[in-house]
Write an enzyme that holds these catalytic residues in place. Structure first.
Site, mmCIF file in Angstrom:
data_model
loop_
_atom_site.group_PDB
_atom_site.id
_atom_site.type_symbol
_atom_site.label_atom_id
_atom_site.label_comp_id
_atom_site.label_asym_id
_atom_site.label_seq_id
_atom_site.Cartn_x
_atom_site.Cartn_y
_atom_site.Cartn_z
ATOM 1 N N CYS A 2 22.727 27.068 15.901
ATOM 2 C CA CYS A 2 23.442 27.865 14.904
ATOM 3 C C CYS A 2 24.257 28.972 15.582
ATOM 4 O O CYS A 2 23.931 29.427 16.668
ATOM 5 C CB CYS A 2 22.529 28.523 13.872
ATOM 6 N N LYS A 600 24.034 22.336 20.942
ATOM 7 C CA LYS A 600 24.165 22.681 22.351
ATOM 8 C C LYS A 600 22.971 23.476 22.851
ATOM 9 O O LYS A 600 22.505 23.282 23.962
ATOM 10 C CB LYS A 600 25.449 23.494 22.537
HETATM 11 C C1 G6P Z 1 19.940 20.638 24.208
HETATM 12 C C2 G6P Z 1 21.296 20.143 24.680
HETATM 13 C C3 G6P Z 1 21.144 19.453 26.032
HETATM 14 C C4 G6P Z 1 20.487 20.389 27.036
HETATM 15 C C5 G6P Z 1 19.155 20.924 26.506
HETATM 16 C C6 G6P Z 1 18.623 22.046 27.371
HETATM 17 O O1 G6P Z 1 19.129 19.572 23.912
HETATM 18 O O2 G6P Z 1 21.851 19.252 23.736
HETATM 19 O O3 G6P Z 1 22.419 19.080 26.511
HETATM 20 O O4 G6P Z 1 20.277 19.710 28.231
HETATM 21 O O5 G6P Z 1 19.325 21.464 25.199
HETATM 22 O O6 G6P Z 1 19.497 23.135 27.275
HETATM 23 P P1 G6P Z 1 19.591 24.305 28.318
HETATM 24 O O7 G6P Z 1 20.656 25.210 27.765
HETATM 25 O O8 G6P Z 1 18.248 24.956 28.373
HETATM 26 O O9 G6P Z 1 19.968 23.721 29.627
#
Ligand code: G6P
Length: 605
Positions: A2, A600
């Site tokens: 969000c 994201k």
């Molecule tokens: C979400 C995103 C992934 C990412 C994961 C960890 O699932 O869609 O692309 O790898 O979170 O996020 P971070 O910001 O901790 O690397």
């Protein structure tokens, strides 16, 4: 998860709010809303779907209110719908919220006089604040009283049509940034919304509440005691958050890896002296020499980067033991870490709720924590004892690509620093330093020389619904990351497997509804992986092999990538996988940058 925006100044708030919501849309995109106040009258717009649906409403009826808040949502409680979208309202109060109010059921049961219209936990918090907001109470005090009863995570922005000259914001576990302008104050849950408006910002800490006015802010804690706010400079330029002529952010981010990786390595490796220097570790040589165990945590792609790095680290640092865990798992285990452990906390956003909670669990055990973080100033980056910023620049597309490459490189550099401090022989570390230095150019070759071929190959596999990725050693985590990329954006069910394990189960899956991606590098395990490939071939598999070898391979499709790298070839092959997943998703007509059901940054559990 969000996005939150807010504005108070002397121009119509909706301009910043809508622009900001578009920029933050990658954090959630199932519904959106804004509320602005003009002459003590609030105008609320909410729409199901992407921010563009809200655009349509606003263009019909704009508002000149110079104070307002907005939100783009990724649903947790209650399906995506207009009524569940934020801002939520109760009486004169409007509120936007990131996070989860865990005790919302108990609170709701007490709020008998409020007629609930949504299924959200956010409406409960709004009504709770309203229940304290009588004629003698100021908004900030009502917010504080409500938050004292609240259990859970939140980043909130609240306005009232009764006190329209302020926005009250608060955070606990979910980021909130206050942009300081001239006669204007901006609110954002992510710095990218502030770019072009101001580069001066206050990062709110957990347990803090701020009253934001046109001419400044006052920060207090939950006991209403004043807190001094530190104004910091944000260093992100506008280009970094624009597509710059690419069809999708994902393709832009894959393509900019040579440059972003150079930023990761810049000033840190020196081929001539054979030395690696990392500035932000906050560790003495003595502490580095003492390291015996590394534990790596992360989620999603960050976890796979950790897994890949673990293969390199145990090779680079003699006698080192390593474990790698999903942050969401480790945080609830009764885990023990051996003495002389250092924990690497890997996160692109620096905000992932599970990773943050796991970091806190590790800190409770007195273990030194280092962040491998991309987003400067993020919560995890602020809570670790030291770390390595990967400097890959803003990553907008939901699927992570350039962060993976930079995170892996950063962890390899950390291994090299430990090795060199422990007195490792330069002949063992220099090959890594040389390959790291050469890696950006080798990745560039994949993007320039093989992209067309990969795009064509992708069309051949775009109609399958199942895929099996396999590789050995460093190519096993690479295969898992390749499968994750494909499933995230193409919605093809994809699994990454250790090649040697195929015969213990997955090979039973091979039939015409599957294709297989086999990863091979020309090293001591090449022939072994080739055997796995033959086994799949013998069962009628549809193999797409990606290799750095020029040798002939029996497979339906083979992509021979000419690279001079050996140790780091997996990172080169991975870029080919990224492009493959991208072109498969494009061929399937998917929303590449904002795939369904994902966000994201997952700042809720
Ligand atoms: C979400 C995103 C992934 C990412 C994961 C960890 O699932 O869609 O692309 O790898 O979170 O996020 P971070 O910001 O901790 O690397």
């Amino acid at each position: 998860m969000c996005g939150i925006v807010g504005y108070i100044g002397d121009t119509p708030a909706q301009d910043y709010l809508m622009n900001g919501l578009h920029r933050l849309e990658y954090r959630g995109y199932d519904s959106a809303g804004i509320v602005t106040i003009e002459n003590n009258t609030a105008t609320l717009h909410r729409a199901k779907g992407k921010v563009v649906e809200l655009d349509k409403l606003i263009s019909e009826k704009s508002s000149n209110g110079t104070v307002g808040i907005g939100h783009t949502r990724c649903a947790t409680h209650g399906e995506p719908s207009e009524v569940n979208a934020h801002p939520q309202q109760s009486g004169d109060i409007y509120l936007v919220h990131n996070g989860i109010i865990e005790n919302y059921r108990e609170l709701k049961a007490e709020l008998k006089s409020h007629e609930f219209v949504s299924e959200t936990d956010t409406e409960v918090l709004t009504a709770l604040i309203d229940s304290f907001y009588d004629a003698d109470t100021q908004l900030v005090d009502a917010v504080i009283q409500a938050l004292q009863l609240t259990v859970g995570t939140y980043g909130i922005a609240v306005i009232s049509s009764r006190e329209p000259d302020q926005i009250v914001v608060a955070r606990s576990g979910s980021p909130l940034i206050i942009g300081v302008g001239e006669g204007e104050t901006y609110i954002a849950s992510d710095a990218s919304a502030l770019i072009g408006h101001t580069d001066q910002a206050v990062y709110l800490n957990d347990g803090e509440v701020a009253v934001c006015r046109r001419d400044g802010i006052d920060v207090v804690d939950l006991a209403s005691r004043p807190v001094s706010a530190k104004v910091e400079t944000i260093e992100i330029d506008m280009q970094a958050i624009q597509k710059q002529g690419f069809d999708h952010f994902l393709l832009k981010e894959i393509s900019e890896q040579p440059r972003t990786l150079r930023s990761t390595l810049s000033g840190r490796i020196d081929v001539k002296s054979g030395l690696v220097k990392l500035g932000g570790l906050n560790m003495t040589d003595e502490e580095l020499r003492a390291i015996e165990h590394i534990t790596i945590i992360g989620c999603g792609t960050a976890y796979y980067a950790g897994l890949l790095a673990s293969y390199y680290l145990e090779h680079i640092v003699d006698g080192l033991t390593i474990d790698v865990a999903f942050a969401s798992e480790l945080r609830y285990r009764s885990f023990h870490l051996p003495k002389n452990t250092v924990a690497l906390v890997v996160s692109q956003s620096g905000e992932t709720a599970d990773t943050l909670a796991c970091l806190r669990e590790i800190k409770k055990r007195g273990v030194k924590t280092l962040g491998i973080i991309n987003a400067v100033g993020s919560t995890i980056a602020r809570e670790v004892d030291g770390g390595i910023y990967v400097h890959a620049g803003p990553e907008i597309s939901v699927a992570s690509t350039k962060a993976f490459t930079s995170q892996t490189a950063a962890m390899i550099m950390f291994g090299l620093v430990i090795a060199q401090t422990k007195g490792a022989d330069a002949k063992d570390t220099l090959p890594y330093i040389q390959e790291l230095a050469a890696l950006p150019a080798e990745i560039e070759k994949v993007i320039t020389n093989y992209q067309k071929q990969i795009a064509e190959i992708a069309t051949r596999y775009a109609d399958y619904n199942h895929a099996l990725y396999f590789g050995r050693d460093t190519l096993y985590p690479t295969a898992m990351e390749g499968a994750l990329k494909l499933k995230e954006i193409s919605y093809i069910q994809a699994e990454g497997y250790a090649a040697g394990e195929l015969k213990h189960g997955p090979i039973a899956l091979v039939d015409d509804s599957f294709f297989e991606v086999g990863l091979l590098i020309d090293n001591w395990l090449y022939d072994k992986t080739l055997s796995s490939l033959s086994e799949v071939n013998a069962r009628g598999g549809h193999i797409f092999a990606i290799t750095n070898s020029a040798k002939k391979i029996e497979a339906e499709t083979v992509l021979h990538i000419d690279t001079k790298l050996d140790l780091l070839a997996p990172l080169v092959l991975n870029v080919a996988q990224q492009l493959f997943a991208y072109y498969v998703a494009v061929a399937r007509g998917n929303d590449v940058d904002q795939p369904r059901n994902l966000a994201k940054s997952v700042t809720v559990e």
